[in-house]
Design a protein around this motif. Structure first.
Motif, PDB file in Angstrom:
ATOM      1  N   UNK A  91     -10.847 -13.517 -11.948  1.00 21.29           N
ATOM      2  CA  UNK A  91      -9.428 -13.324 -12.255  1.00 21.29           C
ATOM      3  C   UNK A  91      -8.745 -12.373 -11.276  1.00 21.29           C
ATOM      4  N   UNK A  92      -9.513 -11.473 -10.688  1.00 21.59           N
ATOM      5  CA  UNK A  92      -8.942 -10.452  -9.804  1.00 21.59           C
ATOM      6  C   UNK A  92      -9.179 -10.715  -8.316  1.00 21.59           C
ATOM      7  N   UNK A  93      -9.742 -11.872  -7.993  1.00 19.85           N
ATOM      8  CA  UNK A  93     -10.089 -12.172  -6.598  1.00 19.85           C
ATOM      9  C   UNK A  93      -8.865 -12.114  -5.683  1.00 19.85           C
ATOM     10  N   UNK A  94      -7.754 -12.669  -6.106  1.00 22.91           N
ATOM     11  CA  UNK A  94      -6.545 -12.638  -5.287  1.00 22.91           C
ATOM     12  C   UNK A  94      -5.900 -11.262  -5.331  1.00 22.91           C
ATOM     13  N   UNK A  95      -5.847 -10.683  -6.506  1.00 24.55           N
ATOM     14  CA  UNK A  95      -5.208  -9.374  -6.691  1.00 24.55           C
ATOM     15  C   UNK A  95      -5.859  -8.297  -5.823  1.00 24.55           C
ATOM     16  N   UNK A  96      -7.169  -8.371  -5.648  1.00 27.24           N
ATOM     17  CA  UNK A  96      -7.858  -7.316  -4.905  1.00 27.24           C
ATOM     18  C   UNK A  96      -7.391  -7.227  -3.453  1.00 27.24           C
ATOM     19  N   UNK A  97      -6.995  -8.339  -2.862  1.00 27.06           N
ATOM     20  CA  UNK A  97      -6.498  -8.296  -1.479  1.00 27.06           C
ATOM     21  C   UNK A  97      -5.189  -7.511  -1.404  1.00 27.06           C
ATOM     22  N   UNK A  98      -4.277  -7.809  -2.315  1.00 28.21           N
ATOM     23  CA  UNK A  98      -2.996  -7.100  -2.344  1.00 28.21           C
ATOM     24  C   UNK A  98      -3.196  -5.638  -2.749  1.00 28.21           C
ATOM     25  N   UNK A  99      -4.120  -5.413  -3.662  1.00 30.40           N
ATOM     26  CA  UNK A  99      -4.384  -4.049  -4.120  1.00 30.40           C
ATOM     27  C   UNK A  99      -4.889  -3.180  -2.967  1.00 30.40           C
ATOM     28  N   UNK A 100      -5.721  -3.739  -2.140  1.00 28.85           N
ATOM     29  CA  UNK A 100      -6.263  -2.987  -1.012  1.00 28.85           C
ATOM     30  C   UNK A 100      -5.154  -2.619  -0.020  1.00 28.85           C
ATOM     31  N   UNK A 101      -4.253  -3.567   0.239  1.00 29.52           N
ATOM     32  CA  UNK A 101      -3.137  -3.305   1.146  1.00 29.52           C
ATOM     33  C   UNK A 101      -2.176  -2.274   0.543  1.00 29.52           C
ATOM     34  N   UNK A 102      -1.907  -2.418  -0.736  1.00 25.07           N
ATOM     35  CA  UNK A 102      -1.020  -1.484  -1.423  1.00 25.07           C
ATOM     36  C   UNK A 102      -1.607  -0.077  -1.388  1.00 25.07           C
ATOM     37  N   UNK A 103      -2.886   0.032  -1.723  1.00 24.57           N
ATOM     38  CA  UNK A 103      -3.555   1.335  -1.747  1.00 24.57           C
ATOM     39  C   UNK A 103      -3.584   1.957  -0.353  1.00 24.57           C
ATOM     40  N   UNK A 104      -3.784   1.151   0.661  1.00 25.88           N
ATOM     41  CA  UNK A 104      -3.773   1.652   2.037  1.00 25.88           C
ATOM     42  C   UNK A 104      -2.396   2.217   2.392  1.00 25.88           C
ATOM     43  N   UNK A 105      -1.359   1.526   1.971  1.00 30.47           N
ATOM     44  CA  UNK A 105       0.003   2.024   2.184  1.00 30.47           C
ATOM     45  C   UNK A 105       0.210   3.360   1.485  1.00 30.47           C
ATOM     46  N   UNK A 106      -0.282   3.469   0.252  1.00 29.73           N
ATOM     47  CA  UNK A 106      -0.162   4.735  -0.492  1.00 29.73           C
ATOM     48  C   UNK A 106      -0.906   5.856   0.223  1.00 29.73           C
ATOM     49  N   UNK A 107      -2.079   5.535   0.771  1.00 27.24           N
ATOM     50  CA  UNK A 107      -2.843   6.543   1.508  1.00 27.24           C
ATOM     51  C   UNK A 107      -2.044   7.019   2.723  1.00 27.24           C
ATOM     52  N   UNK A 108      -1.485   6.074   3.457  1.00 22.14           N
ATOM     53  CA  UNK A 108      -0.708   6.423   4.651  1.00 22.14           C
ATOM     54  C   UNK A 108       0.527   7.249   4.303  1.00 22.14           C
ATOM     55  N   UNK A 109       1.074   7.049   3.101  1.00 18.42           N
ATOM     56  CA  UNK A 109       2.241   7.806   2.652  1.00 18.42           C
ATOM     57  C   UNK A 109       1.843   9.134   1.998  1.00 18.42           C
ATOM     58  N   UNK A 110       0.533   9.393   1.889  1.00 15.89           N
ATOM     59  CA  UNK A 110       0.057  10.635   1.288  1.00 15.89           C
ATOM     60  C   UNK A 110       0.141  10.653  -0.226  1.00 15.89           C
ATOM     61  N   UNK A 111       0.205   9.480  -0.848  1.00 14.73           N
ATOM     62  CA  UNK A 111       0.337   9.395  -2.307  1.00 14.73           C
ATOM     63  C   UNK A 111      -1.004   9.377  -3.036  1.00 14.73           C
ATOM     64  N   UNK A 112      -2.092   9.121  -2.314  1.00 15.23           N
ATOM     65  CA  UNK A 112      -3.432   9.151  -2.911  1.00 15.23           C
ATOM     66  C   UNK A 112      -4.355   9.992  -2.041  1.00 15.23           C
TER      67      UNK A 112
END
Length: 129
Positions: A91-112
């Motif tokens: 169920x999460x196979x597609x979501x995990x790709x977007x989640x990884x990109x989203x999380x990477x963006x948050x890291x670059x913005x200093x949010x995580x």
């Protein structure tokens, strides 16, 4: 020292994690917005594939713990809980790709914090290759 009354208590594994993730002076107060973290985990990371009530239960448990999560840290830690579950893998196979990109963006913005992001990425890589 008399009777060991003034000894520093030994650092637990959790204490060590908090210092590694948040530094020597981690925030004492809760910083996370629980409702926003649930919304971020539901929409931005899990892409609606998990019921919001289930996400809320996990997020509440993490929020009530000792780790001083930011809102985005809490969303990431909450979503990670679901990505680890083998029964949700398909169920999460597609979501995990977007989640990884989203999380990477948050890291670059200093949010995580980098340590949490590293754990998130390593877990998803192992689970979804």
């Amino acid at each position: 020292m008399m009777f060991g009354l003034f000894k520093k208590k030994p650092k637990t594994l959790l204490d060590q994690f908090i210092v590694a993730a948040y530094g020597d002076r981690p925030p004492k107060a809760r910083r996370a917005d629980l409702g926003m973290a649930v919304d971020l985990a539901h929409s931005s990371l899990l892409m609606g594939a998990v019921e919001k009530s289930e996400i809320s239960d996990i997020a509440r448990g993490l929020f009530d713990g000792e780790i001083p999560y930011s809102t985005h840290d809490l969303a990431l830690a909450t979503a990670l809980n679901f990505f680890k579950r083998p029964e949700l893998r398909e169920d999460l196979a597609t979501a995990q790709l977007m989640a990884r990109l989203t999380a990477l963006g948050w890291l670059q913005e200093g949010k995580v914090v980098p340590l949490l992001m590293k754990s998130f990425e390593a877990t998803l890589y192992k689970a979804f290759k």
